[in-house]
Design a protein around this motif. Structure first.
Motif, PDB file in Angstrom:
ATOM      1  N   GLY A   1      29.583  41.804  44.493  1.00  0.00           N
ATOM      2  CA  GLY A   1      29.452  43.054  43.744  1.00  0.00           C
ATOM      3  C   GLY A   1      30.094  44.226  44.457  1.00  0.00           C
ATOM      4  O   GLY A   1      30.178  45.321  43.925  1.00  0.00           O
ATOM      5  N   LEU A   2      30.561  43.990  45.706  1.00  0.00           N
ATOM      6  CA  LEU A   2      31.237  45.095  46.402  1.00  0.00           C
ATOM      7  C   LEU A   2      32.735  44.796  46.347  1.00  0.00           C
ATOM      8  O   LEU A   2      33.171  43.708  46.703  1.00  0.00           O
ATOM      9  CB  LEU A   2      30.767  45.144  47.872  1.00  0.00           C
ATOM     10  N   SER A   3      33.534  45.755  45.798  1.00  0.00           N
ATOM     11  CA  SER A   3      34.993  45.489  45.729  1.00  0.00           C
ATOM     12  C   SER A   3      35.725  46.699  46.309  1.00  0.00           C
ATOM     13  O   SER A   3      35.107  47.711  46.658  1.00  0.00           O
ATOM     14  CB  SER A   3      35.376  45.313  44.245  1.00  0.00           C
ATOM     15  N   GLY A   4      37.062  46.547  46.456  1.00  0.00           N
ATOM     16  CA  GLY A   4      37.884  47.677  46.895  1.00  0.00           C
ATOM     17  C   GLY A   4      37.988  47.784  48.418  1.00  0.00           C
ATOM     18  O   GLY A   4      38.617  48.681  48.944  1.00  0.00           O
ATOM     19  N   VAL A   5      37.334  46.813  49.136  1.00  0.00           N
ATOM     20  CA  VAL A   5      37.435  46.862  50.605  1.00  0.00           C
ATOM     21  C   VAL A   5      38.631  46.003  51.006  1.00  0.00           C
ATOM     22  O   VAL A   5      38.785  44.881  50.500  1.00  0.00           O
ATOM     23  CB  VAL A   5      36.133  46.291  51.250  1.00  0.00           C
ATOM     24  N   PHE A   6      39.531  46.531  51.866  1.00  0.00           N
ATOM     25  CA  PHE A   6      40.684  45.683  52.259  1.00  0.00           C
ATOM     26  C   PHE A   6      41.042  45.940  53.722  1.00  0.00           C
ATOM     27  O   PHE A   6      40.489  46.849  54.346  1.00  0.00           O
ATOM     28  CB  PHE A   6      41.884  45.958  51.346  1.00  0.00           C
TER      29      PHE A   6
END
Lengths: 510, 308, 294, 330, 319
Positions: free
Chosen positions: A488-493
């Protein structure tokens, strides 16, 4: 035992052994807790060494003039618009109107100029200046909202310099106080501000209410230091933290089959290679270096030791860096290696020392022992000198006193230039192989100044082919960075420098 | 009493100074240059030289030592080369964690150690005695960090009862303290057993029995009080060894205490930080020894008036 | 330089009488027999390593990496597919080497310094004991770390570090023993006959301290192995690919969840050997030391 | 308020020991340390139990209070008509320190170094008397004064190591006498003391038994001490009583060869340099059931002595265990 | 009177009090506080006194096992206190010592043969057969069986071990032997055997004994002359017969009176009150605090030994 003696004894035993066992604390709503192998030891962008753990926090606290997204494309940061001069010798940035520093003062072109003047000023030898000094000649104001950087020579990859962490925009007024590295002295420009800092333990950032850009996704971002791999892994699995970085290859399998947790790996410009000190008799002969290249089981490195966190290397310049040429590496052919060694007149059982900074390199220890077995298989007597990082640097600095060595390198700007220039000179550089091929050095300088991309790429191809032939460095693998995030956590790179970027993280509604 | 306290203190100073010289010499002999370490591989030679000058590393070692001593006398431990923060603050932030860890380990050691020692000494060569002797012999034979890893494997991974460490809550200290404390408890149990067994053969124990006291009172009041004297010495010594062990336990359980800070600062060649950490550890060590000596007076009246 | 020249013909060690072990009570003392048995097993298996270990401890077979115990590999394989049982057997040699070197160095240095400090006293005693205090005030672990950091990792340097680090403890204990022996009547008797200091030491102090020395050596061996494994844990131990138990244990840590046997097996081996030395020493102390009769 | 003094009943015998045998668990099975001791004590009487080391005199004394760890006694020990051998542990404990007090040889090690003298005395009395600390303290102080310690208050608050040997022995006697016991067993009470201090302690013991009517069993190896203070004396050799008689009678007219040999081995005051009579050989450690234990060293031993063990025959106030007793003019 | 074998003049031995950091330096314990006496060849001089009176320190000081603080020990025209170690070492061959505790004065790890021959080995006299012969001779002299040679001390009784100690003392055929409580640890019957042995050896080998003991009866029996010590001072010295029959010094009287004896039994004794004072009494007579006949003079100056009834007595009341 008399009655009261027994009682007092039992009481003492009882007190220490039974403590109420409450379940491990869940994460507070609206906050993002991140488990890092190391948190920032310094917050002052000027003192920042790219690729270090400090960069993770600074990318949240400071905006840079331009910002790169996951794909590496540039988007506006403190500079609303920018343009590169036709002759490639200068860059103009127009500063956004209405953006403010954390202490409320407006971010002006003058402030940006003062900041870069101090960075470039040799007197205060700020560590972050290392990336700018070779290229940037000076900074000038053009009108009240435009800043012009003049370059020493036309440099194609110049724009990338203004997206790296040490280019973080901080209020020039706070520079003096910053040197003392106190949390309260930090006046940044990014979406989050420093709330609390317990060195070596945790760094808490709070959302910056009057940030010019998109509203920060979290009220607080808490960076916690959990150096022990297994503990960091468990913290993610039990929900203590939402993100963890530096997931080692050995832990990937367990993480992949744990519910509620996802694993992502990101490419980087980091190449892990085995360098040969060309000044020592054994390794001065190109055939020997090539023989050693044939002897290396690169497949075992990539698919067993670094399974899941590496790609086969196809050149000394990473495939993720602009200017990469797919020159390929030597196949695993021990027989050819033995033949070449014989041809070069290397007696069986001659000694080869392998210097390995184990803890510093992912899978360093295992790769060292694999290479040792590989080289012993072709008749050499290989010994491994294990070093912790600081002693290793102390030894390598002298550029003598070592034979083969294991190391890694990444291009800070994601451009082939930063993968080759640091190696294209003798003396105090990272060219520990003491590789000396004037032809190659000239090509690299020429490429750096060549503005026409097609011509520039052609030169880089010639360099990479020559490097494969001379083989001063044997590329082993392209390193990928693995991180773990809660579902459910996205956008981390992870950017090409291996720095975890949390700016664009979004928590999907549970 | 005060006389010998000050006497003991004066005896401690040369030892402390010796430790300081040893530490200062040792850190400076380590290969690797801190300035280069901080500047990173990319920095040019000039920058590194500039940084070295900033940090005062370019002066001769002797001069650095003198400046270090003069700062120290003012309670100033200099700034960490690595984080540029005052070493005093860094140590102050980390000291409580190490003290909690060693304190808890000491509590475990004293409670388990004394209990096991007494229980096995009361009935020598009984099954209980052999069992506890075997256990305590095993206890002192276990490699510290292996015990830690096994406890983590069982209690953190499989049972998920306890966190693998970290200093967020007191529960994070349980496993590390048990790891550190068990070996010490085993050692104390062995000493307590043998000192109790020796004392049980003393004449005044026979006198106590002749007075008609119950065996529990004879052991509990008469034997125990005298058996505690050697035990207190070991507890004093052991507290020091716990500090040594803390280095490993703090690394396994990622507790950010003085022990781990010291290992890191050695690795970063952070001289002021290393010296500060070792000084603090040595001071704790020496204070604990001092306390044990003085506690002699309480336990053993014969020591009370004699000079320490 | 062997301290005692065995002279079986006259049933005595030249210069001192062989302390007759009373009627093999040693064997009936369960601690000595248990400890002795384990030590024997490790010694024999280490000596016969080339013949009894099922695989070559260095042969890598990446296809067979991280196999659990059982099947062809009795105790499983490590991350390079090397057989754990074979490495354990070969590892015994290093463990015993560490114990032996550490004991010999601590014995020689500790004995000499303890003797000089204990028997002659005066400023020499103060000097030696001050040095011992400093080294003991300095948590023992950090001494080893710093020394190996200076000398660099590797088996030889580790041995030196462990050996030196063991000396202060030995000196303090042996000095205490010399002090008690020095007070015995038979020492005063020898002096009254005109015996010089070194005659007294050779004829009376050394032979009567044999029981303590033997016990100290066995306990010293136990601590040395523990510290060696501790040093490996901090990355300052033996250079690869030597099959040192401490290194195997430390390297196994990364695979704790995937392959726990990589940690438990070497850990148990270290514990067993250290336990053997401890229990052997403990049992010997009761037999050899006349003072301890309970 | 002192302890209620025992009703000085004219009980004929305070303590009677009949055919006492004490066994020890040794490595090679049971060891017989004492075999056949018969002894009687009347209130206010001082009886000496004399013998060389290993003769079993201490074991005999300690067995009365069952203080010999691991030993098993058989035969009969009766105190005030009550058999002690069969007593339960709790009853025996109630006896120790109350009806029977004990004083040991070495004052240096027989008092607990970690507690004050007062503390140990208070413990001794409160184990048997329901007295508060205050009352116990007062009683302790009176007892300390009684045993001749002039500065009782200072002794009360001092630790054992702060007192001289003599003072410590007096404190121990005070502790043993605190509950006014009927019997005081003194195991070599003066051996570790100097001659003048020894005289003071012996004088004290004599005074206490006269004032309190306490019977005293005095264990010693020194016949001269027996001569100085004891009413009657029993000589022990190798675990059994070989002769018993009033002390003057025994010393002037010894009838057992061992007793006479002991007397003649002591240098007399005449100071002439004649050779001392020395008994050849060494004492046998354990009683020998089939023969007289002293036979191998006895000048007048006969075949009979080596074949059978003589019984203890008591006639009047004297007891003798010998086939060929020495003829003595009455 | 022939030249005495040993002449002790003003012998003093003080042990400095433990140095305290603050406050005055504590008074030194005066083990021997200035004593003088002679020992004549062939005689047995008894030295008697209660524990702590300094008698055994005197014995050790004479043999230089303890360095005296002051005073002289003259032996064969040489002052032993001034002799360099090497010369003293040679002289030790003529002066030997017998110890009190038979259990701790023999090295438990050495066989009897080596124990007895140790003095020979130390001085490098007699090797191989000569050594074995000498040891056999010594064993026989003290009445021990030849089988004892190969056995260890813990296999013998107290009396036998004391005989081994005596044999060792005789190994270098000394002229002078200090016997420090030589028989005190033995039972009466064994004591008698050892005393007889010592007397036989004295007669046969012409030995001179300094016999130190707290047992008055034994001292009276074995000594020709006897000295009585109290708190580091020699209060009375004379022939054994005179001293025991007509004790002059009040302390000697009290001592003899206190010693229980078979002959004079339960007569009313003069019980000496009080305790031995802890710290040495600097001025005046050391015995005055317990002396029934103490007078003013005793408190001020210390009585010097003076001639009386054929012996020396250190007391003001003796005319």
């Amino acid at each position: 035992m008399k009655h009261n003696d027994q009682r007092s004894l039992m009481k003492a035993l009882f007190a220490t052994s039974v403590i109420a066992l409450t379940p491990i604390s869940a994460m507070a709503e609206g906050d993002l807790t991140v488990g890092l192998s190391a948190i920032a030891t310094r917050l002052d962008a000027q003192q920042l060494v790219t690729g270090s753990a400090d960069a993770i926090a600074s990318s949240l606290i400071y905006d840079t003039l331009v910002i790169r997204d996951a794909k590496g494309a540039f988007r506006p940061g403190v500079a609303e618009t920018w343009e590169v001069a036709p002759d490639g010798k200068s860059l103009r940035f127009t500063i956004r109107d209405g953006a403010t520093f954390h202490d409320g003062t407006p971010i002006t072109a003058a402030a940006v100029k003062a900041l870069f003047d101090s960075t470039l000023d040799p007197a205060n030898n700020s560590l972050g200046s290392g990336a700018y000094k070779p290229y940037v000649d000076g900074v000038a104001l053009a009108g009240d909202r435009t800043v012009v950087f003049t370059l020493k020579y036309p440099y194609a990859a110049a724009l990338a310099l203004f997206a790296i962490p040490s280019g973080g925009i901080q209020s020039p007024g706070s520079l003096g106080a910053q040197k003392l590295n106190e949390a309260k002295a930090v006046v940044g420009s990014g979406p989050y501000r420093v709330a609390d800092w317990v060195p070596g333990d945790s760094l808490t950032l709070e959302a910056n209410p009057d940030y010019w850009g998109a509203k920060p996704a979290f009220d607080h971002i808490i960076l916690r230091e959990i150096p022990e791999n297994e503990s960091r892994l468990l913290a993610l699995e039990t929900g203590e933290v939402g993100v963890i970085n530096n997931v080692p290859a050995t832990s990937l399998p367990t993480l992949q089959d744990t519910p509620g947790v996802q694993v992502q790996t990101f490419p980087s410009t980091r190449i892990q290679y085995l360098g040969f000190n060309t000044k020592i008799p054994l390794l001065s002969d190109k055939r020997v270096r090539q023989a050693l290249n044939y002897a290396i089981d690169r497949d075992a490195v990539v698919n067993t030791i670094l399974a899941g966190v590496a790609n086969p290397a196809t050149s000394f310049v990473s495939s993720n860096a602009w200017g990469h040429a797919d020159v390929g590496t030597y196949p695993y052919d021990p027989d050819k290696a033995r033949a070449l060694l014989q041809e070069a007149g290397v007696a069986a059982g001659s000694k080869l020392e392998l210097a390995v900074p184990e803890a510093y390199l992912p899978g360093g220890r295992q790769i060292g022992e694999l290479l040792q077995a590989n080289f012993n298989a072709i008749g050499l007597d290989t010994t491994i000198n294990r070093y912790e990082w600081s002693t290793f640097q102390g030894v390598m600095e002298a550029h003598k006193g070592y034979e083969a060595y294991l190391l890694g390198w990444a291009s800070v700007t994601g451009d082939a230039d930063r993968s080759l220039t640091p190696f294209s000179a003798l003396g105090i550089t990272v060219n520990f192989a003491n590789y000396d091929n004037p032809q190659v050095f000239d090509w690299v300088k020429e490429a750096a100044g060549q503005t026409d991309p097609a011509l520039r790429k052609a030169i880089y191809r010639k360099v990479q082919e020559q490097l494969k032939e001379d083989a001063p460095w044997a590329p082993l693998a392209e390193i990928r960075y693995a991180i773990g995030t809660a579902a459910g956590l996205s956008g981390v790179f992870v950017d090409h420098n291996g720095v975890l970027v949390l700016r664009d993280a979004i928590q999907a509604a549970p | 009493m005060i006389g010998n306290v000050i006497g003991r203190l004066l005896q401690v100073l040369p030892t402390l100074f010796g430790v300081l010289v040893l530490v200062f010499a040792m850190t400076h002999v380590l290969p690797g240059d801190p300035a280069r370490l901080i500047a990173g591989p990319e920095a040019t030679d000039a920058e590194v030289a500039g940084l070295r000058a900033d940090l005062g590393l370019d002066q001769p070692v002797g001069a650095q030592f003198i400046t270090y001593l003069s700062n120290l006398s003012r309670g100033e431990m200099g700034r960490s080369l690595h984080s540029n923060r005052p070493v005093v603050d860094e140590l102050a932030a980390r000291l409580p964690r190490t003290l909690i860890l060693t304190g808890l380990a000491l509590a475990i050691m004293i409670s388990l150690g004394l209990a096991a020692g007494i229980i096995s000494a009361i009935k020598p060569d009984s099954l209980r005695d052999h069992l506890l002797t075997g256990l305590s012999l095993t206890g002192i034979s276990v490699p510290l960090f292996w015990l830690g890893l096994m406890l983590v494997l069982v209690f953190s991974y499989h049972l998920r009862w306890l966190p693998t460490g970290g200093t967020s809550s007191l529960r994070g200290y349980i496993l590390p303290a048990v790891t550190l404390g068990l070996g010490a408890a085993a050692m104390l149990a062995r000493l307590m057993r043998s000192s109790l067994l020796d004392i049980i053969h003393q004449d005044y124990i026979r006198t106590a029995r002749a007075k008609g006291a119950r065996e529990a009172v004879v052991i509990g009041r008469h034997a125990l009080r005298n058996a505690l004297i050697p035990a207190v010495t070991l507890i004093g010594l052991e507290a020091g060894i716990l500090l040594g062990g803390a280095v490993i336990v703090e690394t396994i359980f990622s507790i950010n205490g003085i022990g781990r800070y010291l290992v890191q600062s050695i690795q970063y060649r952070d001289y002021p930080a290393t010296q500060g950490a070792v000084l603090v550890i040595a001071v704790i060590f020496i204070t604990v020894n001092l306390l044990t000596d003085l506690s002699y007076g309480l336990l053993d009246p014969r020591q009370r008036r004699g000079a320490a | 330089m062997s301290l005692m020249r065995l002279d079986p013909a006259r049933g005595r060690i030249a210069g001192f009488a062989l302390p007759r072990l009373p009627r093999f009570r040693a064997l009936r003392n369960w601690r000595v027999s248990l400890g002795g048995a384990i030590l024997l097993v490790v010694l024999v298996s280490s000596l016969l390593a080339p013949w009894i270990s099922p695989f070559d401890p260095y042969a890598q077979d990446l296809k067979a990496a991280l196999l659990p115990p059982g099947g062809s590999h009795l105790l499983g394989t490590d991350e390079f597919g090397r057989d754990l049982l074979s490495r354990l057997i070969w590892g015994g040699r290093i463990a015993l080497l560490v114990a032996a070197v550490s004991v010999v160095v601590s014995l020689i240095a500790g004995l000499f310094l303890g003797l000089v400090a204990g028997y002659f006293g005066g400023w020499l005693d103060a000097l030696i004991m001050r040095g011992v205090d400093i080294l003991l005030a300095f948590p023992n672990f950090l001494l080893a770390i710093a020394m190996v950091a200076i000398l660099g990792p590797g088996l030889a340097n580790m041995l030196v570090a462990i050996a030196i680090f063991g000396i202060p403890g030995f000196v303090r204990l042996y000095r205490a023993e010399v002090l008690t022996l020095k007070g015995a009547d038979y020492v005063e008797a020898a002096r009254s006959m005109g015996a010089g200091p070194w005659q007294v030491i050779r004829r009376h102090i050394l032979p009567n301290s044999i029981p303590l020395v033997i016990v100290l050596c066995s306990l010293r061996a136990a601590t040395a192995i523990l510290v060696a494994s501790g040093l490996s844990f901090l990355g300052l131990g033996v250079e690869p690919p030597l099959p040192d138990w401490g290194a195997m244990l430390t390297n196994g840590r990364e695979y704790l969840r995937v392959a726990p046997h990589l940690t438990t097996v070497p850990g148990l081996a270290i514990m067993a050997l250290v336990f053997a030395f401890n229990i052997f020493g403990d049992g010997l102390r009761d037999i050899l030391d006349p003072r301890r009769k309970h | 308020m002192s302890c209620p003094a025992p009703i000085a009943a004219l009980a004929p015998d305070l303590l009677t020991i009949r055919n006492l045998r004490v066994h020890f668990p040794g490595q090679t099975g049971e060891v017989l340390a004492v075999d056949g001791v018969d002894l009687t004590l009347r209130a206010g009487e001082i009886v000496g139990l004399v013998g060389e080391s290993g003769s079993g005199k201490s074991v005999t004394a300690m067995s009365i209070l069952r203080l010999v760890p691991g030993a098993r006694s058989s035969g009969q020990i009766a105190l005030e008509g009550r058999d002690l051998i069969g007593l339960g542990a709790a009853e025996m404990r109630a006896l120790r320190g109350d009806r029977i007090g004990m004083v040991f040889q070495n004052p240096m090690t027989s008092l607990n170094p970690a507690y004050t003298i007062g503390n140990q005395l208070i413990e001794a009395v409160r184990l048997h008397r329901p007295l508060g600390r205050g009352a116990a303290r007062k009683l302790a102080l009176t007892r300390l004064a009684e045993v001749g310690l002039t500065d009782a208050a200072r002794v009360f608050t001092s630790y054992p190591h702060e007192l001289s040997g003599g003072m410590r022995q007096r404190a121990m006697i005070a502790m043993a006498m605190i509950c006014a016991p009927a019997l005081l067993i003194a195991d070599e009470p003066t051996t570790a003391l100097g001659v003048t201090t020894q005289a003071q302690i012996l004088h004290l013991l004599d005074r206490l038994r006269r004032e309190h009517g306490t019977a005293i069993l005095l264990i010693t190896h020194d016949l001269a001490v027996v001569a100085a203070i004891c009413d009657r004396v029993a000589v022990m050799y190798a675990g059994s009583v070989v002769e018993e008689a009033p002390s003057d009678d025994l010393i002037d007219r010894p009838r057992h060869p061992y007793t006479r040999a002991l007397i003649e081995a002591i240098p007399s005051e005449t100071g002439d340099r004649r050779r001392l009579y020395s008994i050849p050989g060494a004492a046998l450690m354990r009683p020998d059931a089939q023969a007289c234990a002293f036979a191998p060293r006895c000048a007048t031993a006969s075949e009979r002595c080596r074949a059978a063990r003589p019984p203890l025959i008591t006639s009047g106030a004297r007891g003798l265990r010998c086939w060929h007793p020495l003829e003595v003019s009455p | 009177m022939t030249e005495p074998l040993l002449r002790i003049k003003g012998l003093v031995k003080h042990y400095p009090g433990r140095r305290r950091l603050f406050g005055p330096r504590p008074a030194p314990t005066r083990a021997i506080d200035g004593i003088s006496f002679d020992i004549h060849a062939g005689e047995t001089l008894g030295l008697v006194g209660e524990s702590g009176c300094g008698k055994s320190t005197t014995g050790r000081a004479i043999l230089q096992l303890v360095r005296p603080t002051a005073g002289q020990v003259r032996y064969r025209h040489q002052d032993l206190t001034a002799l360099p170690a090497a010369q003293m070492r040679d002289l030790r061959r003529e002066m030997q010592m017998i110890f009190q505790d038979p259990y701790s004065s023999l090295d438990p790890r050495m066989r009897v043969a080596d124990l007895i021959a140790e003095p020979l080995d130390i001085h490098g006299i007699a090797r191989g057969p000569a050594r074995r012969e000498k040891v056999a001779e010594l064993l026989d002299a003290v009445g021990l069986p030849a089988s004892a040679l190969s056995r260890y001390p813990h296999e013998f009784s107290g009396g036998q071990r004391q005989r081994i100690g005596i044999a060792r003392a005789l190994a270098l055929s000394p002229k002078f032997i200090v016997a420090d409580e030589a028989v005190s640890a033995l039972d009466v019957s064994i004591q008698a055997q050892v005393i007889n042995l010592m007397q036989d050896l004295q007669d046969r080998l012409g030995l001179t004994y300094l016999f130190i003991s707290h047992n008055l009866n034994v001292v009276r029996h074995i000594s020709d002359r006897v000295g009585v010590m109290y708190l580091g001072q020699l209060v009375e010295i004379g022939t054994s017969r005179d001293v025991f029959a007509r004790p002059l010094h009040p302390y000697t009287r009290a001592l003899i009176d206190a010693a229980p004896s078979l002959n004079a039994r339960r007569r009313e004794r003069v019980i000496l009150q009080g305790e031995v004072p802890k710290a040495g009494v600097p001025r005046g007579c050391i015995f005055r605090s317990r002396c029934p006949e103490a007078r003013a003079l005793c408190a001020t100056d210390r009585p010097q030994p003076r001639e009386a009834d054929g012996r020396l007595v250190a007391c003001h009341n003796i005319s």
